[in-house]
Design an enzyme around this catalytic site. Structure first.
Site, PDB file in Angstrom:
ATOM      1  CB  CYS A  89     -34.189 -24.141 -16.220  1.00 61.03           C
ATOM      2  SG  CYS A  89     -32.306 -24.912 -17.133  1.00 61.03           S
TER       3      CYS A  89
ATOM      4  CG  HIS B  47     -29.628 -21.875 -12.833  1.00 63.95           C
ATOM      5  ND1 HIS B  47     -31.300 -22.352 -12.901  1.00 63.95           N
ATOM      6  CD2 HIS B  47     -29.628 -21.868 -14.321  1.00 63.95           C
ATOM      7  CE1 HIS B  47     -31.405 -22.741 -13.686  1.00 63.95           C
ATOM      8  NE2 HIS B  47     -30.666 -23.164 -14.969  1.00 63.95           N
ATOM      9  CD  GLU B  48     -27.218 -20.204 -16.906  1.00 60.52           C
ATOM     10  OE1 GLU B  48     -26.499 -21.062 -17.356  1.00 60.52           O
ATOM     11  OE2 GLU B  48     -28.016 -19.525 -16.785  1.00 60.52           O
TER      12      GLU B  48
ATOM     13  CG  HIS C  59     -27.160 -25.921 -16.621  1.00 58.97           C
ATOM     14  ND1 HIS C  59     -27.742 -26.898 -17.088  1.00 58.97           N
ATOM     15  CD2 HIS C  59     -28.346 -24.765 -16.454  1.00 58.97           C
ATOM     16  CE1 HIS C  59     -29.080 -26.586 -16.643  1.00 58.97           C
ATOM     17  NE2 HIS C  59     -28.944 -24.900 -16.667  1.00 58.97           N
TER      18      HIS C  59
END
Length: 163
Positions: A90, A132-133, A136
């Site tokens: 990351c 993953h995004e 976030h």
């Protein structure tokens, strides 16, 4: 190009769930431009708005030469019986990679700058990026998904890092 500073772990913006985009104005258009420009760099697969200090639900991706973005993304499908294990990293946890299990396939729905529905889906690296995004934007960092032993090592490595 406006090179944006990447926020690193410890910055509260990374742990704060992002707000839905309700109006597509010039600030949102500028945000998307910054996300696209800043993800189009060597070694970058994705970039969430909060990683550049903006608490809005938007991210960009750069997978296998395909660059794009999604506003107000939400994961609508994940493979339930196929997973991938592999090292994940990351930009907000620089130079540290840990084995992270993710669904093999993911599909995200959101909108574009015209407010029209869009869908982005994929397997393997694209699926990992979408998950993953989206994490976030929900205030999560991939280390939150690590198994207990690996997470303990990751937190120790983070404490000993100079970022």
């Amino acid at each position: 190009m406006t090179r944006r500073e990447i926020r690193v772990i410890g910055d509260p913006v990374l742990r704060t769930p992002c707000e839905e985009i309700r109006e597509i104005d010039q600030s949102v258009k500028s945000l998307v431009e910054d996300l696209l420009e800043n993800v189009d760099m060597e070694g970058r697969a994705g970039l969430a708005a909060n990683q550049i200090g903006v608490g809005l639900r938007a991210f960009s991706y750069n997978i296998d030469g395909e660059i794009g973005y999604v506003l107000n993304p939400r994961i609508v499908a994940l493979s339930e019986d196929e997973y991938q294990d592999g090292d994940e990293g990351c930009l907000s946890v620089p130079d540290l990679w840990y084995p992270t299990q993710r669904a093999w396939y993911a599909r995200v729905e959101g909108i574009d700058l015209d407010g029209k529905p869009i869908t982005v889906e994929g397997e393997e690296l694209m699926a990992r990026c979408l998950q993953h995004e989206t994490d976030h934007l929900n205030g999560m960092i991939y280390i939150d998904r690590l198994d207990r032993k690996t997470r303990k090592k990751a937190l120790r490595d983070i404490r000993n890092s100079s970022f």
